[in-house]
Design an enzyme around this catalytic site. Structure first.
Site, PDB file in Angstrom:
ATOM      1  N   THR A 139      39.244  31.609 -28.616  1.00  0.00           N
ATOM      2  CA  THR A 139      40.420  32.346 -28.150  1.00  0.00           C
ATOM      3  C   THR A 139      41.650  31.750 -28.828  1.00  0.00           C
ATOM      4  OG1 THR A 139      39.326  32.675 -26.039  1.00  0.00           O
ATOM      5  CG2 THR A 139      41.721  33.005 -26.091  1.00  0.00           C
ATOM      6  N   PHE A 169      33.864  37.329 -24.447  1.00  0.00           N
ATOM      7  CA  PHE A 169      34.227  37.624 -23.056  1.00  0.00           C
ATOM      8  C   PHE A 169      33.212  37.094 -22.055  1.00  0.00           C
ATOM      9  CE2 PHE A 169      36.325  40.916 -25.612  1.00  0.00           C
ATOM     10  CZ  PHE A 169      37.639  40.764 -25.185  1.00  0.00           C
ATOM     11  N   LEU A 170      32.244  36.284 -22.511  1.00  0.00           N
ATOM     12  CA  LEU A 170      31.204  35.819 -21.588  1.00  0.00           C
ATOM     13  C   LEU A 170      31.806  34.956 -20.485  1.00  0.00           C
ATOM     14  CD1 LEU A 170      30.447  32.558 -21.957  1.00  0.00           C
ATOM     15  CD2 LEU A 170      29.385  33.382 -24.011  1.00  0.00           C
ATOM     16  N   LEU A 228      43.604  37.351 -24.651  1.00  0.00           N
ATOM     17  CA  LEU A 228      44.527  36.664 -23.743  1.00  0.00           C
ATOM     18  C   LEU A 228      44.849  37.560 -22.539  1.00  0.00           C
ATOM     19  CD1 LEU A 228      47.168  34.908 -26.072  1.00  0.00           C
ATOM     20  CD2 LEU A 228      45.107  33.956 -25.055  1.00  0.00           C
ATOM     21  N   PHE A 233      44.719  39.212 -16.862  1.00  0.00           N
ATOM     22  CA  PHE A 233      44.514  40.221 -15.811  1.00  0.00           C
ATOM     23  C   PHE A 233      43.507  39.743 -14.764  1.00  0.00           C
ATOM     24  CE2 PHE A 233      46.134  44.677 -16.879  1.00  0.00           C
ATOM     25  CZ  PHE A 233      47.196  44.204 -17.630  1.00  0.00           C
ATOM     26  N   LEU A 234      42.415  39.124 -15.244  1.00  0.00           N
ATOM     27  CA  LEU A 234      41.403  38.634 -14.293  1.00  0.00           C
ATOM     28  C   LEU A 234      41.998  37.571 -13.377  1.00  0.00           C
ATOM     29  CD1 LEU A 234      38.332  38.412 -16.709  1.00  0.00           C
ATOM     30  CD2 LEU A 234      38.543  39.940 -14.730  1.00  0.00           C
ATOM     31  N   GLY A 280      39.309  28.042 -11.528  1.00  0.00           N
ATOM     32  CA  GLY A 280      39.198  26.899 -12.428  1.00  0.00           C
ATOM     33  C   GLY A 280      38.616  27.386 -13.738  1.00  0.00           C
ATOM     34  N   CYS A 283      39.468  28.155 -19.324  1.00  0.00           N
ATOM     35  CA  CYS A 283      40.234  29.161 -20.061  1.00  0.00           C
ATOM     36  C   CYS A 283      41.372  29.867 -19.327  1.00  0.00           C
ATOM     37  CB  CYS A 283      39.268  30.188 -20.624  1.00  0.00           C
ATOM     38  SG  CYS A 283      38.206  29.434 -21.870  1.00  0.00           S
ATOM     39  N   ARG A 353      35.491  21.745 -16.061  1.00  0.00           N
ATOM     40  CA  ARG A 353      36.820  21.788 -16.676  1.00  0.00           C
ATOM     41  C   ARG A 353      37.782  22.578 -15.781  1.00  0.00           C
ATOM     42  NH1 ARG A 353      35.261  23.617 -22.670  1.00  0.00           N
ATOM     43  NH2 ARG A 353      33.805  24.892 -21.476  1.00  0.00           N
TER      44      ARG A 353
HETATM   45  P1  NAD Z   1      33.624  23.547 -26.220  1.00  0.00           P
HETATM   46  O1  NAD Z   1      34.568  22.404 -26.138  1.00  0.00           O
HETATM   47  O2  NAD Z   1      32.443  23.593 -25.307  1.00  0.00           O
HETATM   48  O3  NAD Z   1      33.046  23.658 -27.715  1.00  0.00           O
HETATM   49  C1  NAD Z   1      33.807  23.507 -28.859  1.00  0.00           C
HETATM   50  C2  NAD Z   1      33.014  22.682 -29.863  1.00  0.00           C
HETATM   51  O4  NAD Z   1      33.717  22.659 -31.103  1.00  0.00           O
HETATM   52  C3  NAD Z   1      32.818  21.211 -29.452  1.00  0.00           C
HETATM   53  O5  NAD Z   1      31.437  20.925 -29.370  1.00  0.00           O
HETATM   54  C4  NAD Z   1      33.525  20.425 -30.567  1.00  0.00           C
HETATM   55  O6  NAD Z   1      32.854  19.201 -30.880  1.00  0.00           O
HETATM   56  C5  NAD Z   1      33.449  21.398 -31.713  1.00  0.00           C
HETATM   57  N1  NAD Z   1      34.429  21.145 -32.773  1.00  0.00           N
HETATM   58  C6  NAD Z   1      35.753  20.869 -32.670  1.00  0.00           C
HETATM   59  N2  NAD Z   1      36.299  20.710 -33.900  1.00  0.00           N
HETATM   60  C7  NAD Z   1      35.303  20.895 -34.797  1.00  0.00           C
HETATM   61  C8  NAD Z   1      35.242  20.867 -36.223  1.00  0.00           C
HETATM   62  N3  NAD Z   1      36.327  20.630 -36.963  1.00  0.00           N
HETATM   63  N4  NAD Z   1      34.052  21.091 -36.810  1.00  0.00           N
HETATM   64  C9  NAD Z   1      32.945  21.335 -36.069  1.00  0.00           C
HETATM   65  N5  NAD Z   1      32.942  21.384 -34.721  1.00  0.00           N
HETATM   66  C10 NAD Z   1      34.111  21.160 -34.085  1.00  0.00           C
HETATM   67  O7  NAD Z   1      34.503  24.865 -26.061  1.00  0.00           O
HETATM   68  P2  NAD Z   1      34.004  26.318 -25.585  1.00  0.00           P
HETATM   69  O8  NAD Z   1      34.019  26.386 -24.099  1.00  0.00           O
HETATM   70  O9  NAD Z   1      32.763  26.676 -26.326  1.00  0.00           O
HETATM   71  O10 NAD Z   1      35.216  27.210 -26.093  1.00  0.00           O
HETATM   72  C11 NAD Z   1      35.402  27.471 -27.451  1.00  0.00           C
HETATM   73  C12 NAD Z   1      36.432  28.571 -27.586  1.00  0.00           C
HETATM   74  O11 NAD Z   1      35.930  29.763 -26.961  1.00  0.00           O
HETATM   75  C13 NAD Z   1      37.769  28.293 -26.911  1.00  0.00           C
HETATM   76  O12 NAD Z   1      38.788  28.848 -27.693  1.00  0.00           O
HETATM   77  C14 NAD Z   1      37.679  29.024 -25.594  1.00  0.00           C
HETATM   78  O13 NAD Z   1      38.944  29.440 -25.130  1.00  0.00           O
HETATM   79  C15 NAD Z   1      36.850  30.241 -25.968  1.00  0.00           C
HETATM   80  N6  NAD Z   1      36.061  30.831 -24.870  1.00  0.00           N
HETATM   81  C16 NAD Z   1      35.382  30.034 -23.989  1.00  0.00           C
HETATM   82  C17 NAD Z   1      34.598  30.620 -22.999  1.00  0.00           C
HETATM   83  C18 NAD Z   1      33.821  29.782 -22.006  1.00  0.00           C
HETATM   84  O14 NAD Z   1      33.255  30.356 -21.078  1.00  0.00           O
HETATM   85  N7  NAD Z   1      33.740  28.478 -22.137  1.00  0.00           N
HETATM   86  C19 NAD Z   1      34.488  32.018 -22.927  1.00  0.00           C
HETATM   87  C20 NAD Z   1      35.181  32.794 -23.853  1.00  0.00           C
HETATM   88  C21 NAD Z   1      35.959  32.184 -24.830  1.00  0.00           C
HETATM   89  C1  UGA Z   2      36.319  33.749 -17.503  1.00  0.00           C
HETATM   90  C2  UGA Z   2      36.243  35.260 -17.734  1.00  0.00           C
HETATM   91  O1  UGA Z   2      35.628  35.854 -16.595  1.00  0.00           O
HETATM   92  C3  UGA Z   2      35.436  35.579 -18.990  1.00  0.00           C
HETATM   93  O2  UGA Z   2      35.447  36.981 -19.237  1.00  0.00           O
HETATM   94  C4  UGA Z   2      36.075  34.859 -20.182  1.00  0.00           C
HETATM   95  O3  UGA Z   2      35.313  35.069 -21.354  1.00  0.00           O
HETATM   96  C5  UGA Z   2      36.128  33.370 -19.894  1.00  0.00           C
HETATM   97  O4  UGA Z   2      36.873  33.133 -18.661  1.00  0.00           O
HETATM   98  C6  UGA Z   2      36.846  32.591 -20.958  1.00  0.00           C
HETATM   99  O5  UGA Z   2      37.619  33.115 -21.720  1.00  0.00           O
HETATM  100  O6  UGA Z   2      36.589  31.380 -20.940  1.00  0.00           O
HETATM  101  P1  UGA Z   2      34.690  31.907 -16.513  1.00  0.00           P
HETATM  102  O7  UGA Z   2      35.901  31.036 -16.552  1.00  0.00           O
HETATM  103  O8  UGA Z   2      33.427  31.391 -17.084  1.00  0.00           O
HETATM  104  O9  UGA Z   2      34.992  33.288 -17.276  1.00  0.00           O
HETATM  105  O10 UGA Z   2      34.356  32.288 -14.999  1.00  0.00           O
HETATM  106  P2  UGA Z   2      34.885  33.385 -13.960  1.00  0.00           P
HETATM  107  O11 UGA Z   2      33.724  34.021 -13.337  1.00  0.00           O
HETATM  108  O12 UGA Z   2      35.892  34.258 -14.541  1.00  0.00           O
HETATM  109  O13 UGA Z   2      35.567  32.471 -12.855  1.00  0.00           O
HETATM  110  C7  UGA Z   2      36.737  31.733 -13.121  1.00  0.00           C
HETATM  111  C8  UGA Z   2      37.241  31.096 -11.848  1.00  0.00           C
HETATM  112  O14 UGA Z   2      37.763  32.070 -10.958  1.00  0.00           O
HETATM  113  C9  UGA Z   2      36.186  30.324 -11.059  1.00  0.00           C
HETATM  114  O15 UGA Z   2      36.752  29.124 -10.595  1.00  0.00           O
HETATM  115  C10 UGA Z   2      35.859  31.249  -9.910  1.00  0.00           C
HETATM  116  O16 UGA Z   2      35.403  30.551  -8.760  1.00  0.00           O
HETATM  117  C11 UGA Z   2      37.209  31.898  -9.674  1.00  0.00           C
HETATM  118  N1  UGA Z   2      37.123  33.227  -9.018  1.00  0.00           N
HETATM  119  C12 UGA Z   2      36.485  34.242  -9.639  1.00  0.00           C
HETATM  120  C13 UGA Z   2      37.737  33.421  -7.788  1.00  0.00           C
HETATM  121  O17 UGA Z   2      38.359  32.492  -7.221  1.00  0.00           O
HETATM  122  N2  UGA Z   2      37.656  34.662  -7.205  1.00  0.00           N
HETATM  123  C14 UGA Z   2      37.020  35.705  -7.803  1.00  0.00           C
HETATM  124  O18 UGA Z   2      37.000  36.814  -7.219  1.00  0.00           O
HETATM  125  C15 UGA Z   2      36.412  35.483  -9.045  1.00  0.00           C
END
Ligand code: NAD
Ligand code: UGA
Length: 467
Positions: A139, A169-170, A228, A233-234, A280, A283, A353
């Site tokens: 993101t 969007f997972l 973003l 919105f969520l 929490g 993101c 996190r």
């Molecule tokens: P994460 O911290 O779990 O993973 C990121 C990885 O990138 C780490 O393992 C880190 O060691 C690696 N990294 C950093 N710099 C590097 C480099 N120069 N070369 C190789 N590897 C490198 O983070 P995440 O939760 O997977 O999130 C990644 C991105 O996806 C973020 O921008 C986040 O906003 C977005 N996102 C996360 C979720 C989610 O549910 N966690 C959902 C949608 C989008």
């Molecule tokens: C969220 C979005 O749902 C994903 O679409 C997006 O890809 C992701 O962020 C991201 O960009 O990282 P995630 O953080 O994994 O996913 O989990 P959610 O299910 O969205 O829950 C987030 C937080 O909101 C949790 O702490 C959950 O307990 C809380 N929540 C959720 C509430 O308090 N009430 C609700 O009705 C739903």
């Protein structure tokens, strides 16, 4: 040499993801699973993470992930720390590195920290020997693709880098189903011939399992911004219902009933209206703060403060929760044993996190309470998060043992496990009067009240055994 020729014949496309975290790992596993004709590699600078992906004990817990990694690892899914050779060997490169909130300098506490991303872009430039499609999977702030293009273009004449935006969007805990059956896949490209060509390559990969009508193509800036905005919105819905929960507590309305009545309006919809101790996860807060920062950057102060209020409301909800505990338990928590049911930011993940439970634990320790934390998956992360915290802090996986001798239980995570415990047994082992503060509204309130608990839920009238 012979091996190299076989490798090229066997696979149609060579796909790399830089960043093997919560997004990179599961996303690449799904592409490998659905596209056996392509070779997929996930690379990371963190050798322990890569070793874990290659072992029986994956670095993240996600239901269903083990099965798809098990089916693809060594077949067409590979893991590596050798980033230079991965860049050389692959034509399509996803970038899924972390983009945390900047904690230094200008934009501290709001802007995205883009150092990991920029390092990756420079590495791609340094090691590429052929043209590539670069895909923003992380993101990123709007206009990141422009910065990426500026770093990547104009350095070598024969190599072309086409940058696409393909935000993820997972949700954690349901990642595998979200990846297998996404509501939509969003692909943003430059509106040029090269941009459309690259976009079509990515569309073809997803079309192996995602219906075409769910693959949405837009201009690159709309795609970056949509990610973003989706998270904003969520999170806004959660803050809206949490604001109403405070109002319900003053007026004897029940927030769950209100949410149900409101959510049955098709225009509003019923999802993401569960009141609780606050959102929490890595993101929501970071992405909203980034949006706020960008709005301010473009001189949109009113728009910035509108979105900022979503985060403020989230902080208020945690503050309110602790104040309520303190007031209810006779204005002192000092020396009292409080058991936190759950520490993960949501169920079915070990991820902690930005978990509200961390704030609550810290605030309880500041009140000099004794804190016992239980969680089926998140205790290792909880220990790391609270390393060095001062006070009486214990970890116990078994919820019955954790609650033994406690004055109060505070539910932090909506794990199903906590819905179905034997609360009679738990009540017997607790100090009386025994309290439950249900921060996720999951326990059977009347039943727990009948057992003898004083029950406090978010946005509902308390059920007590005193006036
Ligand atoms: P994460 O911290 O779990 O993973 C990121 C990885 O990138 C780490 O393992 C880190 O060691 C690696 N990294 C950093 N710099 C590097 C480099 N120069 N070369 C190789 N590897 C490198 O983070 P995440 O939760 O997977 O999130 C990644 C991105 O996806 C973020 O921008 C986040 O906003 C977005 N996102 C996360 C979720 C989610 O549910 N966690 C959902 C949608 C989008
Ligand atoms: C969220 C979005 O749902 C994903 O679409 C997006 O890809 C992701 O962020 C991201 O960009 O990282 P995630 O953080 O994994 O996913 O989990 P959610 O299910 O969205 O829950 C987030 C937080 O909101 C949790 O702490 C959950 O307990 C809380 N929540 C959720 C509430 O308090 N009430 C609700 O009705 C739903």
């Amino acid at each position: 040499m012979k091996g190299k020729i076989e490798f090229q014949i066997m696979f149609e496309k060579r796909i790399l993801c830089i960043g093997a975290g919560y997004v990179g790992g599961p996303t690449m596993a799904m592409i490998a699973y659905k596209c056996p004709q392509h070779r997929v590699t996930c690379a990371d600078i963190n050798p322990e993470r890569i070793a874990a992906w290659e072992s029986g004990e994956l670095p993240i817990y996600e239901p269903g992930l083990e099965e798809i990694v098990g089916a693809t690892r060594g077949r067409n899914l590979f893991f590596s720390t050798d980033i230079p050779s991965c860049i050389r060997d692959n034509d399509i490169i996803f970038v899924s590195v972390n983009t945390p909130t900047k904690n230094f300098g200008i934009g501290r506490g709001e802007a995205a920290d883009l150092q990991y991303w920029e390092k990756t872009a420079r590495q791609i430039l340094q090691y590429a020997v052929s043209s590539k499609i670069i895909i923003e999977k992380s993101t990123f702030p709007i206009k990141t693709a422009l910065a990426m293009e500026r770093i990547l273009t104009g350095q070598t004449e024969d190599i072309h880098f086409e940058v696409l935006s393909n935000p993820e969007f997972l949700s954690e805990g349901t990642a595998i189903n979200d990846l297998a059956n996404p509501d939509r896949v969003l692909i943003g490209s430059r509106e040029t011939e090269a941009g459309f060509r690259a976009r079509d390559v990515l569309v073809d990969i997803y079309a192996n399992w995602v219906p075409k009508e769910k693959i949405l193509t837009t201009n690159i800036w709309s795609s970056e911004l949509s990610k973003l905005v989706s998270n904003a919105f969520l999170a806004q819905r959660i803050s809206s219902i949490n604001a109403i929960s405070a109002f319900c507590e003053k007026t004897d309305a029940d927030v769950a009933e209100v949410a149900r009545a409101v959510g049955m309006d098709n225009r509003i919809g019923s999802r993401f209206l569960n009141a609780g101790i606050g959102f929490g996860g890595s993101c929501f807060k970071k992405d909203i703060l980034n949006l706020v920062y960008l709005c301010r950057h473009y001189g949109l102060e009113e728009v910035a403060s509108y979105w900022e209020s979503v985060v403020k409301m989230n902080e208020y909800q945690k503050e309110r929760f602790i104040r309520n505990m303190l007031n209810t338990m006779f204005n002192t928590l000092s020396g009292k044993r409080i058991c936190l049911f759950g520490f993960a930011f949501k169920p079915n993940t070990g991820d902690t996190r930005e978990t509200p439970a961390l704030d609550i634990a810290r605030k309880l320790l500041a009140e000099r309470a004794e804190v016992v934390i239980t969680d089926p998956k998140a205790l290792p992360n909880a220990r790391l998060d609270l390393a060095g915290a001062e006070g009486n802090l214990f970890y116990e996986e078994n919820p019955y043992k954790a609650a033994e001798g406690s004055h109060a239980i505070a539910v932090m995570t909506e794990w199903d496990l906590y819905r179905n415990l034997d609360y009679e047994k738990i009540f017997r082992g607790m100090v009386k009067p025994a309290f439950i503060f249900d921060g996720r509204n999951i326990i059977d309130r009347p039943k727990c009240h009948e057992i003898g608990f004083n029950v406090f839920s978010i946005g509902k009238p308390p059920l007590t055994h005193y006036e």
